[in-house]
Enzyme design. Structure first.
Site, PDB file in Angstrom:
ATOM      1  N   ARG A  26      14.781 -14.202  -5.783  1.00 53.72           N
ATOM      2  CA  ARG A  26      14.859 -13.954  -4.345  1.00 53.72           C
ATOM      3  C   ARG A  26      15.796 -12.779  -4.030  1.00 53.72           C
ATOM      4  NH1 ARG A  26      13.397 -18.578  -1.265  1.00 53.72           N
ATOM      5  NH2 ARG A  26      14.897 -18.093   0.344  1.00 53.72           N
ATOM      6  N   GLU A 463       1.833   2.430  -0.048  1.00 52.63           N
ATOM      7  CA  GLU A 463       2.209   1.334  -0.950  1.00 52.63           C
ATOM      8  C   GLU A 463       2.661   1.870  -2.315  1.00 52.63           C
ATOM      9  OE1 GLU A 463       3.031  -1.586  -0.649  1.00 52.63           O
ATOM     10  OE2 GLU A 463       2.776  -2.521  -2.588  1.00 52.63           O
ATOM     11  N   HIS A 486       2.047  19.473   8.009  1.00 54.52           N
ATOM     12  CA  HIS A 486       2.860  19.317   9.220  1.00 54.52           C
ATOM     13  C   HIS A 486       4.314  19.022   8.876  1.00 54.52           C
ATOM     14  CE1 HIS A 486      -0.780  19.592  11.513  1.00 54.52           C
ATOM     15  NE2 HIS A 486      -1.313  18.556  10.896  1.00 54.52           N
TER      16      HIS A 486
END
Ligand code: G6P
Length: 584
Positions: A26, A463, A486
């Site tokens: 975790r 991703e 850009h």
């Protein structure tokens, strides 16, 4: 984020320690353990990795609790690590969540003579329980009175000197109980005790439990006892093991071909409910965080192209932008591996407040997102232990593909596509693995890596960049191919690596973006279904049409993994990151 374990069993200290090890994934920066010893409570706290610790704990303790801390309130120090003790050392607690009114509570306690050792919000809970014991007869009564004063969110486990019981509670942070013969457990998630039992009770918000040889659940507000029936967990202990793989990340990447095969096996009634909600909604939002948000963007492309249905992908943390437009005719599809991400839960609550329906796509059964949803589909990816999402991402995409196809009556096509992709995925990984290792060597020395894609390969570019950043700590940026000129093209210089995700639909335009970069010195890695000998490297990925976002991301996950290995980093434990982000 923080992980909690409570154990009532023989050899409880070692079992709590093993539970903490199972929760390591975790994400944490310090840890601690408490158990009764010599008439008091023994507390050990350490900074850094659990793996380096010895296990010479008392074998005689029949109760124990532990905590992995991911710092929020206060630095990474032993003082700030949990368990926290009350001033008289009679109480110890572990806490996950945030006590929002801790400053007021603390100053009240200070005025009554209490002193504090840490900078955390959690320590007030221990002293508050000590204070409540002045008027409450039982330990659980004092814990309950203390809980009633807390604002914010919590999952806690508490123990008291001289009492063979643990008192646990949840309100806004996850806590699940495990029931075995002669033992019970409390943990932030069931992986902490799945080696001991598969019988689990998912506590509701606003409830507490007393664990000794028996287990009783109560409503925190009233103290009334509640019925608690254990459920059988569908995940196995073996699924949460690395097996022969060097890392969980690699294991989870290689699980994807098998998982794609069964992705379409969803309960008919659940699928139908979800699909009818999609069909009848006047506005559809897809929302999530991190990788799950990228799945939302990919899903929006799929719904546009397959179902001709407009979907608005929204970052859960920025959901307030939509607040004025969400109403009872809207459907919010909440996407989350853990089902516990705080930003997403807030977005769901905003949407629910406006009367919108919620449909969840989650991996963890009975998670908060699942409970808040009117309909849920499970990803069935099994436990994802690596902090980085890999298999849960492709399962999210597979479900989006299926849903878009169901909405437009093309589900059989989608099932065929996924079944073909299952075999294709194994080949993509196998045939590119050596080349990816070689490319990873070069990329491991890069300062920046750019990734471009157009149309449905654009979210895959985002991703890919996220995977590289998370696991290798190299700056990577993904963007839509046309956006290059850009701004970002200013950063391209001799040798800058650029990954170009190309599909048969976008090949011409994205190749011209690649040429623009190559003209300025970039080294181009082309990912496409045809070879590109005029560029520096080619990774070959067969064309899977609408399923291309799944096919393309597979070698990119592997690439990120091997870049981390080249840089001698542990892919399973990236710095500063947590798997389940339960704070806003
Ligand atoms: C954390 C994890 C990411 C994940 C994100 C959303 O930041 O490190 O890998 O994508 O949370 O998590 P969820 O569980 O909601 O999908």
């Amino acid at each position: 984020m923080c992980g909690i374990v409570g154990v009532i069993s023989d050899n409880a200290a070692l079992k709590a320690f093993n539970g903490l090890r199972a929760l390591e994934y975790r994400g944490y920066d310090s840890w601690g353990l408490a158990y009764p010893e010599s008439g008091g409570i023994f507390v050990v706290k350490k900074i850094g990795q659990i793996g380096k610790a010895g296990t010479d704990f008392s074998k005689s303790a029949g109760i124990a609790m532990g905590h992995t801390r991911w710092a929020t309130h206060g630095k990474v120090t032993e003082e700030n690590a949990h368990p926290h003790s009350s001033m008289d050392k009679s109480i110890a607690i572990v806490h996950n969540g945030i006590v929002e009114n801790y400053a007021e509570l603390k100053s009240e306690l200070v005025s009554k003579g209490y002193s504090f050792k840490s900078e955390t919000d959690s320590e007030v809970i221990a002293n508050l329980i000590q204070e409540k014991l002045k008027t409450e007869k039982t330990f659980e009564g004092a814990v309950r009175k203390a809980l009633l004063e807390l604002e914010g969110s919590y999952a806690i486990v508490a123990m008291r000197k001289g009492e063979e019981k643990l008192v646990c509670a949840r309100d806004g942070s996850p806590l699940v109980l495990g029931v075995a013969e002669n033992a019970c457990f409390a943990a932030s998630d069931a992986t902490a005790f799945i080696s001991e039992t598969k019988k689990a009770i998912f506590l509701e918000d606003g409830t507490m439990a007393v664990l000794n040889k028996q287990l009783k659940v109560f409503e925190t507000k009233t103290g009334a006892q509640l019925k608690a029936v254990p459920k059988e967990l569908s995940w196995d202990f073996e699924q949460a093991q690395k097996g022969d793989y060097e890392h969980f990340m690699l294991k989870e990447i290689y699980e994807q071909p098998r998982l794609l095969k069964s992705a379409a096996n969803q309960p008919k009634d659940k699928m139908e409910k979800f699909v009818s909600m999609l069909r009848f909604a006047q506005k559809i939002y897809f929302t999530g965080c991190g990788t799950s948000y990228h799945a939302c963007i990919s899903g929006a492309y799929m719904f546009s192209s397959i179902a001709k249905t407009q979907v608005m992908p929204v970052l859960a943390s920025e959901f307030s932008l939509q607040e004025n437009f969400v109403d009872e005719n809207a459907l919010v599809v909440a996407v989350s591996q853990s089902g516990e991400t705080a930003d997403l839960i807030e977005a769901i609550n905003i949407a629910k407040g406006k009367g919108a329906k919620i449909a969840g796509i989650v991996n963890v059964m009975d998670s908060t997102v699942m409970r808040l949803s009117d309909a849920t589909l499970l990803m069935n990816a099994g436990p994802e232990i690596c902090v980085l999402s890999t298999k849960s991402y492709t399962m999210q995409l597979a479900l989006m593909l299926l849903l878009a196809s169901y909405v437009s009556g093309k589900e059989e096509e989608a099932k065929r596509l996924l079944s073909g992709l299952s075999t294709g995925a194994a080949k993509i990984l196998e045939s590119n693995s050596e080349k990816i290792k070689e490319i990873a060597k070069g990329l491991s020395r890069a300062k920046d890596i750019f990734v471009i894609g157009r149309k449905n390969a654009f979210p895959t570019a985002l991703e890919t960049a996220l995977k590289i950043k998370e696991v290798s700590y190299i700056h990577a940026e993904g963007f839509a191919g046309a956006e290059l000129k850009h701004g970002t093209i200013a950063l391209i210089e001799e040798g800058t690596p650029a990954i170009v995700l190309s599909t048969s639909q976008t090949r011409k335009q994205v190749a011209s973006n690649a040429i623009e970069m190559r003209s300025r010195g970039a080294k181009i890695i082309m990912v496409d279904s045809i070879p590109h000998p005029d560029f520096d490297f080619s990774i070959l990925v067969p064309d899977f049409g609408e399923a291309n976002p799944i096919a393309l991301v597979l070698p990119m996950q592997l690439l990120a993994y091997y870049i981390a290995l080249e840089r001698k980093l542990d892919p399973d434990k990236p710095r500063n990151l947590a798997k389940s982000v339960t704070v806003k």
